[in-house]
Design an enzyme around this catalytic site. Structure first.
Site, PDB file in Angstrom:
ATOM      1  N   GLU A  79       0.835  -1.145  -0.034  1.00  0.00           N
ATOM      2  CA  GLU A  79      -0.155   0.028   0.088  1.00  0.00           C
ATOM      3  C   GLU A  79       0.893   1.282   0.005  1.00  0.00           C
ATOM      4  OE1 GLU A  79      -4.029  -1.431   2.004  1.00  0.00           O
ATOM      5  OE2 GLU A  79      -2.446  -1.192   3.377  1.00  0.00           O
ATOM      6  N   HIS A  98      -1.806   4.909   7.702  1.00  0.00           N
ATOM      7  CA  HIS A  98      -3.183   4.113   7.067  1.00  0.00           C
ATOM      8  C   HIS A  98      -3.260   3.133   8.030  1.00  0.00           C
ATOM      9  CE1 HIS A  98      -5.788   1.928   4.550  1.00  0.00           C
ATOM     10  NE2 HIS A  98      -4.605   1.074   4.370  1.00  0.00           N
ATOM     11  N   HIS A 100      -6.461  -0.086   9.204  1.00  0.00           N
ATOM     12  CA  HIS A 100      -7.971  -0.862   9.171  1.00  0.00           C
ATOM     13  C   HIS A 100      -8.693  -0.718  10.384  1.00  0.00           C
ATOM     14  CE1 HIS A 100      -5.634  -3.410   5.407  1.00  0.00           C
ATOM     15  NE2 HIS A 100      -5.562  -2.017   5.434  1.00  0.00           N
ATOM     16  N   TYR A 125     -12.243  18.766  18.276  1.00  0.00           N
ATOM     17  CA  TYR A 125     -11.133  18.243  17.996  1.00  0.00           C
ATOM     18  C   TYR A 125     -11.323  17.404  16.565  1.00  0.00           C
ATOM     19  CZ  TYR A 125      -8.875  19.876  22.075  1.00  0.00           C
ATOM     20  OH  TYR A 125      -8.339  20.696  23.122  1.00  0.00           O
ATOM     21  N   HIS A 165     -12.377  -0.392   3.616  1.00  0.00           N
ATOM     22  CA  HIS A 165     -10.824  -0.634   3.702  1.00  0.00           C
ATOM     23  C   HIS A 165     -10.354   0.096   4.911  1.00  0.00           C
ATOM     24  CE1 HIS A 165      -6.938  -0.631   1.225  1.00  0.00           C
ATOM     25  NE2 HIS A 165      -6.602  -0.796   2.519  1.00  0.00           N
TER      26      HIS A 165
END
Length: 214
Positions: A79, A98, A100, A125, A165
């Site tokens: 990725e 990144h 999951h 926030y 994803h």
């Protein structure tokens, strides 16, 4: 040269500390998730493929030239292109996370979200650290069309949510990217907890005032 090596050493250690923190608190699991950070000379450090964020070795992180060519380290995550898309469109980004993460992925699967801004502005926030969150349509892992779609949205957004994803979040520093990712996950959790109940999100005026402060 000594300063560059010192910067790289500190950043390698920080990536591993952040990865362990994320893993230990259940924000990622197995070998999912990846982190990258940019050195002052433009080179990138990135977590390698099939590596648990809870057990990273600083010496084995993948290192890329400023042009995106791997220099050394283990084989990079598949990725990696998601990270490069963010850096290309966001020159001020110093790091990308990144994950999951469970609640963010759950929201990415819902059928009735606004694809231009997936989550409501529930907290100050969230607005300050994430802003608006577009949904990227589903593409199979490794599909080049996903890179194009992420790059297009990254022009105006520091964070995106990949359908079915998970989130891709950039920040000026690794800590900023980490905190924004965690804020996104907590907001996704709140959103799901409140589903079906009347809510009182921040007004557009309140959101605009917060954005002027950031």
């Amino acid at each position: 040269m000594t300063a560059i090596l010192s910067d790289a050493t500190r950043l390698r250690d920080e990536i591993c500390r952040v990865g362990a923190s994320i893993f230990e608190r259940g924000l990622t699991f197995g070998s999912t998730g990846n982190i990258s950070a940019r050195l002052p000379n433009g080179e990138l450090l990135m977590t390698p493929t099939n590596a648990s964020l809870g057990d990273l070795d600083p010496a084995r992180l993948s290192r890329f030239s400023a042009e995106g060519v791997q220099i050394d380290g283990d084989k990079p995550t598949k990725e990696a292109f998601l990270h490069r898309c963010m850096y290309c469109e966001r020159p001020g980004a110093g790091a990308v996370v990144h994950l999951h993460s469970t609640y963010s992925v759950a929201v990415s699967i819902l059928a009735d979200v606004d694809p231009e801004d997936v989550l409501p502005p529930l907290t100050a926030y969230y607005v300050m650290r994430v802003g608006s969150l577009p949904l990227i349509p589903y593409y199979p892992p490794g599909d080049e069309s996903l890179a194009l779609a992420v790059g297009e949205k990254a022009k105006a957004h520091s964070a995106v949510l990949l359908a079915n994803h998970g989130p891709v979040v950039s920040g000026a520093t690794l800590r900023e990217a980490q905190y924004a990712t965690e804020e996104l996950e907590e907001t996704a959790k709140l959103h799901l907890m409140l589903e079906g109940r009347r809510i009182r999100p921040l007004t557009s005026e309140q959101v605009d005032a917060l954005r002027r402060r950031t």
